[in-house]
Scaffold this active site. Structure first.
Site, PDB file in Angstrom:
ATOM      1  N   ASP A   1      60.469  24.721 -66.305  1.00 43.27           N
ATOM      2  CA  ASP A   1      61.706  25.208 -66.903  1.00 43.27           C
ATOM      3  C   ASP A   1      61.968  26.613 -66.374  1.00 43.27           C
ATOM      4  O   ASP A   1      61.618  27.613 -66.995  1.00 43.27           O
ATOM      5  CB  ASP A   1      61.577  25.212 -68.436  1.00 43.27           C
ATOM      6  CG  ASP A   1      62.869  25.622 -69.135  1.00 43.27           C
ATOM      7  OD1 ASP A   1      63.908  25.699 -68.451  1.00 43.27           O
ATOM      8  OD2 ASP A   1      62.823  25.850 -70.357  1.00 43.27           O
TER       9      ASP A   1
ATOM     10  N   ASN B   1      55.889  31.736 -51.398  1.00 41.85           N
ATOM     11  CA  ASN B   1      57.215  31.460 -50.850  1.00 41.85           C
ATOM     12  C   ASN B   1      58.135  32.670 -50.786  1.00 41.85           C
ATOM     13  O   ASN B   1      59.288  32.550 -50.381  1.00 41.85           O
ATOM     14  CB  ASN B   1      57.885  30.355 -51.680  1.00 41.85           C
ATOM     15  CG  ASN B   1      57.081  29.072 -51.666  1.00 41.85           C
ATOM     16  OD1 ASN B   1      56.594  28.657 -50.624  1.00 41.85           O
ATOM     17  ND2 ASN B   1      56.908  28.467 -52.833  1.00 41.85           N
ATOM     18  N   THR B   2      57.655  33.838 -51.211  1.00 41.87           N
ATOM     19  CA  THR B   2      58.404  35.082 -51.072  1.00 41.87           C
ATOM     20  C   THR B   2      57.631  35.988 -50.133  1.00 41.87           C
ATOM     21  O   THR B   2      56.513  36.404 -50.462  1.00 41.87           O
ATOM     22  CB  THR B   2      58.600  35.767 -52.437  1.00 41.87           C
ATOM     23  OG1 THR B   2      59.381  34.912 -53.278  1.00 41.87           O
ATOM     24  CG2 THR B   2      59.310  37.097 -52.280  1.00 41.87           C
TER      25      THR B   2
ATOM     26  N   SER C   1      51.896  36.055 -56.908  1.00 39.79           N
ATOM     27  CA  SER C   1      51.062  35.090 -56.192  1.00 39.79           C
ATOM     28  C   SER C   1      51.813  33.971 -55.507  1.00 39.79           C
ATOM     29  O   SER C   1      51.206  33.096 -54.895  1.00 39.79           O
ATOM     30  CB  SER C   1      50.059  34.474 -57.170  1.00 39.79           C
ATOM     31  OG  SER C   1      50.738  33.820 -58.235  1.00 39.79           O
ATOM     32  N   SER C   2      53.137  33.936 -55.594  1.00 42.39           N
ATOM     33  CA  SER C   2      53.868  32.857 -54.936  1.00 42.39           C
ATOM     34  C   SER C   2      53.756  32.992 -53.418  1.00 42.39           C
ATOM     35  O   SER C   2      53.912  34.083 -52.874  1.00 42.39           O
ATOM     36  CB  SER C   2      55.341  32.871 -55.336  1.00 42.39           C
ATOM     37  OG  SER C   2      56.083  31.962 -54.546  1.00 42.39           O
TER      38      SER C   2
ATOM     39  N   ASN D   1      54.208  37.675 -61.889  1.00 46.18           N
ATOM     40  CA  ASN D   1      53.864  36.793 -60.770  1.00 46.18           C
ATOM     41  C   ASN D   1      53.803  37.604 -59.481  1.00 46.18           C
ATOM     42  O   ASN D   1      54.816  38.137 -59.028  1.00 46.18           O
ATOM     43  CB  ASN D   1      54.891  35.669 -60.639  1.00 46.18           C
ATOM     44  CG  ASN D   1      54.472  34.617 -59.625  1.00 46.18           C
ATOM     45  OD1 ASN D   1      53.688  34.880 -58.708  1.00 46.18           O
ATOM     46  ND2 ASN D   1      54.991  33.406 -59.781  1.00 46.18           N
TER      47      ASN D   1
ATOM     48  N   ASN E   1      56.346  22.775 -52.406  1.00 52.40           N
ATOM     49  CA  ASN E   1      57.632  23.400 -52.688  1.00 52.40           C
ATOM     50  C   ASN E   1      57.716  24.759 -52.025  1.00 52.40           C
ATOM     51  O   ASN E   1      56.709  25.447 -51.834  1.00 52.40           O
ATOM     52  CB  ASN E   1      57.850  23.518 -54.207  1.00 52.40           C
ATOM     53  CG  ASN E   1      57.334  24.818 -54.780  1.00 52.40           C
ATOM     54  OD1 ASN E   1      57.961  25.865 -54.658  1.00 52.40           O
ATOM     55  ND2 ASN E   1      56.162  24.761 -55.415  1.00 52.40           N
TER      56      ASN E   1
ATOM     57  N   ASN F   1      47.850  29.164 -58.509  1.00 53.24           N
ATOM     58  CA  ASN F   1      49.244  28.945 -58.158  1.00 53.24           C
ATOM     59  C   ASN F   1      49.213  27.914 -57.044  1.00 53.24           C
ATOM     60  O   ASN F   1      48.148  27.349 -56.755  1.00 53.24           O
ATOM     61  CB  ASN F   1      49.905  30.257 -57.716  1.00 53.24           C
ATOM     62  CG  ASN F   1      51.419  30.234 -57.873  1.00 53.24           C
ATOM     63  OD1 ASN F   1      52.053  29.187 -57.751  1.00 53.24           O
ATOM     64  ND2 ASN F   1      52.001  31.386 -58.174  1.00 53.24           N
ATOM     65  N   THR F   2      50.344  27.658 -56.434  1.00 60.11           N
ATOM     66  CA  THR F   2      50.317  26.756 -55.282  1.00 60.11           C
ATOM     67  C   THR F   2      49.580  27.427 -54.130  1.00 60.11           C
ATOM     68  O   THR F   2      49.471  28.654 -54.076  1.00 60.11           O
ATOM     69  CB  THR F   2      51.742  26.388 -54.855  1.00 60.11           C
ATOM     70  OG1 THR F   2      52.453  27.584 -54.507  1.00 60.11           O
ATOM     71  CG2 THR F   2      52.475  25.655 -55.963  1.00 60.11           C
TER      72      THR F   2
ATOM     73  N   PHE G   1      61.710  31.446 -55.616  1.00 63.53           N
ATOM     74  CA  PHE G   1      62.218  32.117 -56.815  1.00 63.53           C
ATOM     75  C   PHE G   1      63.724  31.967 -56.963  1.00 63.53           C
ATOM     76  O   PHE G   1      64.459  32.965 -57.081  1.00 63.53           O
ATOM     77  CB  PHE G   1      61.842  33.607 -56.830  1.00 63.53           C
ATOM     78  CG  PHE G   1      60.382  33.884 -57.048  1.00 63.53           C
ATOM     79  CD1 PHE G   1      59.604  33.045 -57.829  1.00 63.53           C
ATOM     80  CD2 PHE G   1      59.791  34.992 -56.463  1.00 63.53           C
ATOM     81  CE1 PHE G   1      58.255  33.310 -58.028  1.00 63.53           C
ATOM     82  CE2 PHE G   1      58.449  35.263 -56.656  1.00 63.53           C
ATOM     83  CZ  PHE G   1      57.677  34.417 -57.440  1.00 63.53           C
TER      84      PHE G   1
ATOM     85  N   LYS H   1      49.638  36.726 -62.780  1.00 59.00           N
ATOM     86  CA  LYS H   1      49.336  35.438 -62.157  1.00 59.00           C
ATOM     87  C   LYS H   1      48.906  35.677 -60.723  1.00 59.00           C
ATOM     88  O   LYS H   1      49.650  36.268 -59.930  1.00 59.00           O
ATOM     89  CB  LYS H   1      50.571  34.530 -62.200  1.00 59.00           C
ATOM     90  CG  LYS H   1      50.282  33.107 -61.717  1.00 59.00           C
ATOM     91  CD  LYS H   1      51.392  32.163 -62.103  1.00 59.00           C
ATOM     92  CE  LYS H   1      51.031  30.726 -61.766  1.00 59.00           C
ATOM     93  NZ  LYS H   1      52.016  29.752 -62.261  1.00 59.00           N
TER      94      LYS H   1
END
Length: 563
Positions: free
Chosen positions: A150, A297-298, A294-295, A292, A196, A365-366, A200, A335
């Protein structure tokens, strides 16, 4: 005369009853016959009408009963229809994973507005066998949902009704941003996995804050407090007797924030402003704020996990939280990536946690890595093998073993305490934020379930985990050393935490799909096991199933112990 005599004869003719039976051959239609026909017709009609009414009553009752049972079945999380019909139907109708996700969210939102959404029936959590203490709250169970399910805080309430004690929404950036170009979500069904590279995508902190505010005010209205700003503040200050984020006893709402892509990671002041300002918008509606860093993708985000920038960032978030207009402040967690897993990197992140005074860590995370090898004798479909080459973060059951190992590392490092005197001072800062200083470690779930763990065993930090056989993720050390940020440690001796310092809390996410795996990460030192990909593939009943598996497994363990 003839005429007069005829009249007299008519006058003296004896009257004949209209109902006198005449021979059949001479019967003529009479008023009596028509009356009898009418009566008979009415009787037949009444009989038919009574029969029709009886049939309608029976059919109506059966229909009502069927609809009632259908409603109870379809809206029960334990119904197999959620996993074996709804999820495959969404996958078939929406080949793109992101489109399917949005459709599922819209469906859940619409169903909830009509009271038709799936929810847990009964109250098995009331037994307290899965209860766990976190941030001064007693959670009904140790299972949560991860951010990403969500992103915009559209459906936190129906997500809570699926059974988790923690619902994490986000990630939310300060300014709205589209994220990376589509397509950016790829399913790998044979592995129950996803790749994915959302980047963000967010509606922005102000819009999400408005959505969360409306949720609180609606709750205040139904609680009889009104629906204005004053009523909202009363709920946020605890007058309603529930956590101000989740609005449900035994549950907590976590809100995750992140920086905008356009904010350079090299400008740490701008990065801190991104996070702190976002916290200013959404923080008052959260029980837990998640930072966050830890992604994958950024670009550049993970470099914020270096000790110095991470300490500055987390300290800035702590200051922003202290300014939140609320009687009790939300807890703060960071995270971290599963790819930064060396002893040096873990120790550096833990140092930043202690120095800044945040309350805990979400481990996992991923990952940029890909699972290798596949199970023996298994052939990956060519279409899925091609998807493994897509850029982005991988999530799926194959991450589980790494998650358990990483939780153990963080538990050990955090329990060793701060590496500098400033950390003790940050503990005081943390207490200013409204958190209890005498919080004890989370109650051992295994002990509660099995009632057979000795005091010596239950005091251990880690425990051998029983795990399902699944492909393990690749641990390419060379790649890790090339891509991971370098961490510089302060040359200060390790000291034990202050006696009154609260124990840092760990949430675990990554590859958790069943009850046994949830218990394993809890026994490794986590307080909460969060799920994401498992819900994408197993549907609305995932949380209920995991909790039931935990209970069933505990009963089996108890039976074996007694024998």
């Amino acid at each position: 005369m003839t005429s007069a005599a005829h009249v007299r004869a008519l006058r003296v003719r004896p009257s004949i009853s209209p109902c006198r039976p005449w021979p059949r051959a001479f019967r003529l239609p009479t008023r009596c016959a028509s009356t009898e026909v009418k009566v008979a017709t009415e009787n037949a009609a009444n009989i038919r009408s009574a029969g029709t009414r009886t049939k309608n009553l029976i059919y109506g009752s059966l229909l009502t009963l069927g609809l009632s049972f259908g409603y109870l079945y379809v809206t029960d999380t334990r119904a197999s229809i959620h996993e074996w019909l709804i999820v495959p139907a969404l996958r078939h109708i929406y080949p793109d994973g992101e489109d399917a996700h949005h459709a599922g969210t819209r469906m859940l939102k619409a169903l909830h507005s009509f009271g038709m959404n799936p929810r847990e029936r009964g109250n098995d959590d009331a037994a307290g066998d899965l209860a766990v203490d976190v941030f001064g709250h007693t959670l009904a169970n140790p299972i949560g949902t991860s951010a990403g399910i969500d992103k915009g805080a559209e459906v936190p309430t129906p997500l809570f009704e699926l059974g988790p004690a923690i619902v994490e929404v986000g990630a939310i950036t300060l300014l709205p941003q589209e994220g990376n170009p589509k397509p950016r979500v790829f399913r790998i069904p044979s592995q129950n996995a996803l790749i994915n590279r959302y980047g963000f995508n967010s509606e922005g902190a102000e819009l999400v804050a408005t959505r969360l505010r409306q949720r609180v005010r609606q709750f205040a209205y139904h609680a009889g407090l009104g629906m204005d700003e004053h009523a909202e503040q009363e709920v946020l200050n605890g007058k309603a007797g529930v956590p101000p984020g989740s609005l449900k006893s035994g549950r907590l709402l976590a809100v995750q924030v992140a920086k905008n892509k356009s904010t350079s990671e090299n400008d740490i002041d701008a990065v801190v402003r991104d996070y702190a300002t976002a916290v200013g918008h959404v923080g008052k509606y959260a029980d837990i704020l998640v930072v966050n860093v830890s992604s994958p993708n950024t670009p550049g985000l993970r470099t914020l996990q270096n000790v110095e920038p991470l300490t500055r960032l987390l300290s800035g978030v702590v200051q922003a939280v202290n300014k939140i207009d609320r009687k009790t402040k939300p807890a703060i967690m960071v995270k971290v990536s599963p790819d930064e897993d060396s002893e040096e990197q873990v120790a550096g992140i833990c140092e930043a946690v202690w120095d800044s005074g945040v309350d805990g860590v979400i481990v996992g995370n991923t990952t940029k890595k890909r699972p290798d090898p596949l199970p023996k004798g298994y052939l990956l479909p060519a279409s899925e093998a091609k998807l493994l080459l897509e850029q982005g973060g991988y999530s799926g059951p194959q991450l589980f073993e790494r998650t358990v190992a990483l939780v153990s590392k963080y538990r050990k490092a955090l329990d060793e305490g701060p590496r500098s005197i400033s950390s003790s001072q940050s503990s005081d800062q943390n207490r200013v934020a409204g958190h209890s200083t005498d919080e004890q470690p989370s109650t051992n779930i295994l002990e509660k379930l099995e009632h057979s763990v000795s005091p010596t065993e239950s005091s251990k930090t880690t425990r051998t985990a029983e795990v399902d056989a699944s492909p393990s993720a690749s641990t390419n050390v060379d790649d890790l050393e090339q891509s991971a940020p370098k961490v510089t440690l302060h040359a200060t001796p390790v000291t034990a935490p202050a006696p009154n310092a609260p124990r840092k809390v760990i949430f675990a996410t990554g590859g958790i799909t069943n009850g046994r795996q949830a218990r394993a990460v809890l026994d490794a030192g986590a307080s909460v096991a969060q799920v994401y990909t498992a819900m994408i593939y197993s549907g609305a009943g995932t949380i209920s199933r995991i909790k039931q598996e935990m209970r069933d497994d505990a009963r089996r363990q108890t039976t074996v112990t007694k024998q």
